[in-house]
Motif scaffolding. Structure first.
Motif, PDB file in Angstrom:
ATOM      1  N   TYR A   1      -3.831  -8.316  38.374  1.00 21.31           N
ATOM      2  CA  TYR A   1      -3.221  -7.159  39.063  1.00 21.31           C
ATOM      3  C   TYR A   1      -1.836  -6.812  38.528  1.00 21.31           C
ATOM      4  O   TYR A   1      -0.968  -6.380  39.285  1.00 21.31           O
ATOM      5  CB  TYR A   1      -3.141  -7.348  40.588  1.00 21.31           C
TER       6      TYR A   1
ATOM      7  N   ASN B   1       9.229 -14.430  39.046  1.00 19.09           N
ATOM      8  CA  ASN B   1       7.774 -14.336  39.255  1.00 19.09           C
ATOM      9  C   ASN B   1       7.498 -14.319  40.757  1.00 19.09           C
ATOM     10  O   ASN B   1       8.413 -14.474  41.570  1.00 19.09           O
ATOM     11  CB  ASN B   1       7.062 -15.507  38.567  1.00 19.09           C
ATOM     12  N   GLY B   2       6.240 -14.160  41.093  1.00 19.85           N
ATOM     13  CA  GLY B   2       5.893 -14.043  42.509  1.00 19.85           C
ATOM     14  C   GLY B   2       6.308 -15.255  43.325  1.00 19.85           C
ATOM     15  O   GLY B   2       6.806 -15.132  44.454  1.00 19.85           O
ATOM     16  N   SER B   3       6.106 -16.436  42.755  1.00 19.29           N
ATOM     17  CA  SER B   3       6.469 -17.656  43.485  1.00 19.29           C
ATOM     18  C   SER B   3       7.964 -17.706  43.765  1.00 19.29           C
ATOM     19  O   SER B   3       8.384 -18.066  44.866  1.00 19.29           O
ATOM     20  CB  SER B   3       6.057 -18.899  42.677  1.00 19.29           C
TER      21      SER B   3
ATOM     22  N   PHE C   1      -1.990 -16.938  50.239  1.00 20.34           N
ATOM     23  CA  PHE C   1      -1.543 -17.511  48.964  1.00 20.34           C
ATOM     24  C   PHE C   1      -0.200 -16.887  48.615  1.00 20.34           C
ATOM     25  O   PHE C   1      -0.055 -15.672  48.597  1.00 20.34           O
ATOM     26  CB  PHE C   1      -2.539 -17.259  47.833  1.00 20.34           C
ATOM     27  N   HIS C   2       0.779 -17.751  48.328  1.00 23.02           N
ATOM     28  CA  HIS C   2       2.118 -17.234  48.042  1.00 23.02           C
ATOM     29  C   HIS C   2       2.713 -17.814  46.767  1.00 23.02           C
ATOM     30  O   HIS C   2       3.880 -17.577  46.479  1.00 23.02           O
ATOM     31  CB  HIS C   2       3.036 -17.498  49.239  1.00 23.02           C
ATOM     32  N   GLY C   3       1.947 -18.622  46.028  1.00 19.11           N
ATOM     33  CA  GLY C   3       2.465 -19.111  44.762  1.00 19.11           C
ATOM     34  C   GLY C   3       2.418 -20.621  44.644  1.00 19.11           C
ATOM     35  O   GLY C   3       1.969 -21.321  45.558  1.00 19.11           O
TER      36      GLY C   3
ATOM     37  N   GLU D   1       0.732 -11.900  53.586  1.00 22.24           N
ATOM     38  CA  GLU D   1       0.314 -10.858  52.656  1.00 22.24           C
ATOM     39  C   GLU D   1      -0.155  -9.699  53.529  1.00 22.24           C
ATOM     40  O   GLU D   1      -1.129  -9.847  54.258  1.00 22.24           O
ATOM     41  CB  GLU D   1      -0.854 -11.349  51.793  1.00 22.24           C
TER      42      GLU D   1
ATOM     43  N   VAL E   1       3.433  -9.146  46.553  1.00 20.33           N
ATOM     44  CA  VAL E   1       3.302  -9.448  45.128  1.00 20.33           C
ATOM     45  C   VAL E   1       1.967  -8.908  44.593  1.00 20.33           C
ATOM     46  O   VAL E   1       1.906  -8.333  43.507  1.00 20.33           O
ATOM     47  CB  VAL E   1       3.429 -10.969  44.886  1.00 20.33           C
ATOM     48  N   MET E   2       0.905  -9.042  45.379  1.00 19.77           N
ATOM     49  CA  MET E   2      -0.388  -8.495  44.974  1.00 19.77           C
ATOM     50  C   MET E   2      -0.528  -7.040  45.392  1.00 19.77           C
ATOM     51  O   MET E   2      -0.957  -6.191  44.615  1.00 19.77           O
ATOM     52  CB  MET E   2      -1.526  -9.344  45.559  1.00 19.77           C
TER      53      MET E   2
ATOM     54  N   SER F   1       6.326  -8.588  42.642  1.00 21.97           N
ATOM     55  CA  SER F   1       6.236  -9.055  41.260  1.00 21.97           C
ATOM     56  C   SER F   1       4.955  -8.441  40.669  1.00 21.97           C
ATOM     57  O   SER F   1       4.609  -7.328  41.037  1.00 21.97           O
ATOM     58  CB  SER F   1       6.228 -10.586  41.180  1.00 21.97           C
ATOM     59  N   LYS F   2       4.246  -9.169  39.814  1.00 22.55           N
ATOM     60  CA  LYS F   2       2.986  -8.669  39.226  1.00 22.55           C
ATOM     61  C   LYS F   2       3.124  -7.235  38.705  1.00 22.55           C
ATOM     62  O   LYS F   2       3.801  -7.049  37.710  1.00 22.55           O
ATOM     63  CB  LYS F   2       1.848  -8.845  40.223  1.00 22.55           C
TER      64      LYS F   2
HETATM   65  C1  LIG Z   1       0.156 -14.081  42.503  1.00 26.25           C
HETATM   66  C2  LIG Z   1       0.822 -14.140  43.817  1.00 26.25           C
HETATM   67  C3  LIG Z   1       1.969 -14.914  44.016  1.00 26.25           C
HETATM   68  C4  LIG Z   1       2.555 -15.796  42.949  1.00 26.25           C
HETATM   69  O1  LIG Z   1       3.015 -15.061  41.875  1.00 26.25           O
HETATM   70  P1  LIG Z   1       3.269 -15.798  40.466  1.00 26.25           P
HETATM   71  O2  LIG Z   1       3.900 -14.753  39.627  1.00 26.25           O
HETATM   72  O3  LIG Z   1       1.910 -16.205  39.983  1.00 26.25           O
HETATM   73  O4  LIG Z   1       4.143 -16.948  40.699  1.00 26.25           O
HETATM   74  C5  LIG Z   1       2.576 -14.868  45.256  1.00 26.25           C
HETATM   75  N1  LIG Z   1       2.069 -14.127  46.252  1.00 26.25           N
HETATM   76  C6  LIG Z   1       0.961 -13.374  46.100  1.00 26.25           C
HETATM   77  C7  LIG Z   1       0.457 -12.566  47.240  1.00 26.25           C
HETATM   78  C8  LIG Z   1       0.286 -13.364  44.877  1.00 26.25           C
HETATM   79  O5  LIG Z   1      -0.823 -12.639  44.721  1.00 26.25           O
END
Ligand SMILES: *Cc1c(COP(=O)(O)O)cnc(C)c1O
Length: 425
Positions: free
Chosen positions: A51, A109-111, A142-144, A202, A238-239, A264-265
């Protein structure tokens, strides 16, 4: 030797058990919704490389801006220094983020965006002489993969080995429209009995959980209650960010707005790693003081990298353009038509869609990384469709630029699978 063969010498890939999955396909070029392997075979990137590249791979509008920036300013420290790309990006983001977001903090990054949000929420209370040590999260979230982010993610094979080292986290189920009352009651009892600093979620769609969509009103009720208890609401977009749910951000679809947002992403259009944690002025004010110790002493070396900021600016320009808003509508309606084609077929347990995110659950039991999943993946690849099933869920989250013909590659590959699924019962 091929690239894939040389890969085996020294590389350790993410989320990979190398003993059972020794092969990594070497990709040499990518353009639009398609990437090409070292043997010349093409694949439609049905999940926009986790994504990220929503405007298409190597989008020429973005690569041109990046090339220009490369000749001007590569990188400088962001402590004591600043630059036009970061300032411009901050103006653009504050302009499009949901109401109430006033300040931006960069990371990589997202994490790390999640780590920053968690740390801010803990110190927000600490700075106001209220020690709060607990965070509430959803069971399947999921958050990383860093420690704070792992702590607030659902328990699984990924983070299980580290459970003893987690932050203090309480998990609740997502409100799905049938259990809202019970979830709210459980949430209330946690707020009453624990020193809760923040609630992280999320918004609307849990990506890694299998594009699990849940009830907006149920989420709003939780956010309202959190606020009554002085608990900060953290939306991990992030997503979901940057148009995927049909609005610029998923939280645009909520009546209640979060105190913080993680991005992020797709933020950087899939070009470079970067993240942003945004927050309200209330959060920022809790750190703004003559007292040095009340500052937020967190920082990454590559904070607000000018190249990454430039990619982000170009990506947002595209996102806001009529052309890309049209693409989003186009993909949404293609998914709607596809859904009609397959939703009543044997082998399909359920389908769902939000914006350009489309998911279907196969009517089979499947281990997350078991053989059936691998067979599915291999079949999709043989058809030139890059899709990565999550358990028994197959989802599509392709770049906005994906053409009708390219989308058909994904759709017909899925139909091909449905013909082969051993129907349960
Ligand atoms: C992918 C993702 C993360 C982590 O992002 P990274 O860049 O892989 O560390 C965190 N939260 C959500 C909702 C994600 O989809």
């Amino acid at each position: 030797m091929t690239i894939s063969e040389r890969d085996k010498n020294y590389l350790w890939h993410p989320l990979t058990q190398h003993k059972t999955h020794p092969e990594n396909l070497a990709i040499t070029t990518a353009s639009g919704a398609v990437f090409t392997d070292e043997h010349g075979k093409q694949y439609v990137d049905g999940i926009a490389s986790w994504y990220t590249c929503m405007y298409g791979h190597c989008n020429p509008y973005i690569t041109k801006k990046l090339q220009d920036q490369l000749n001007v300013l590569d990188h400088v420290i962001f402590s004591g220094l600043t630059h036009e790309p970061a300032v411009r990006l901050s103006e653009m983001l504050i302009g499009i983020l949901p109401e109430g977001q006033e300040k931006l903090f960069f990371s990589d990054n997202g994490s790390t965006a999640v780590e920053v949000a968690i740390k801010m929420s803990l110190q927000y209370h600490f700075n106001q002489s209220s020690k709060r040590n607990t965070i509430i999260a959803f069971e399947d979230g999921f958050h990383g993969d860093t420690f704070g982010a792992m702590s607030v993610s659902g328990l699984s094979v990924y983070n299980g080995p580290f459970e003893d080292f987690f932050l203090n986290v309480k998990r609740i189920p997502v409100p799905d429209g049938t259990n809202n009352k019970e979830v709210l009651a459980k949430f209330r009892s946690l707020l009453e009995t624990e020193a809760v600093a923040s609630f992280i979620f999320e918004p609307l769609v849990q990506g890694a959980a299998g594009m699990k969509m849940y009830d907006a009103e149920g989420l709003e009720a939780l956010m309202v209650l959190a606020r009554e208890f002085g608990v900060l609401n953290i939306a991990d977009e992030v997503m979901t960010g940057f148009g995927k749910t049909g609005t610029l951000f998923a939280t645009d679809q909520l009546q209640v707005k979060p105190d913080m947002i993680c991005l992020s992403k797709a933020l950087t259009a899939g070009m470079l790693p970067m993240a942003v944690t945004s927050c309200s002025s209330d959060v920022y004010q809790a750190f703004y003081s003559r007292d040095l110790g009340k500052g937020f002493f967190h920082g990454h070396t590559y904070t607000a990298n000018p190249l990454a900021c430039t990619a982000a600016i170009a990506g947002i320009e595209l996102l806001l353009s009529e052309e890309f808003q049209g693409h989003i509508q186009r993909i949404k309606s293609m998914h709607l038509d596809f859904d009609k084609r397959i939703k009543n077929l044997p082998g399909v347990r359920a389908t769902r869609q939000l914006g350009v995110i489309y998911a279907l659950d196969l009517d089979v039991e499947m281990e997350r990384y078991g053989d059936l999943r691998q067979n599915l993946y291999n079949y999709f690849m043989s058809r030139g469709a890059f899709l990565r099933p999550l358990g028994n869920t197959i989802y599509i989250l392709a770049p906005y630029t994906t053409t009708k013909a390219q989308m058909e590659v994904l759709y017909t590959a899925i139909e091909g699978v449905l013909e082969k699924v051993p129907v349960a019962g």
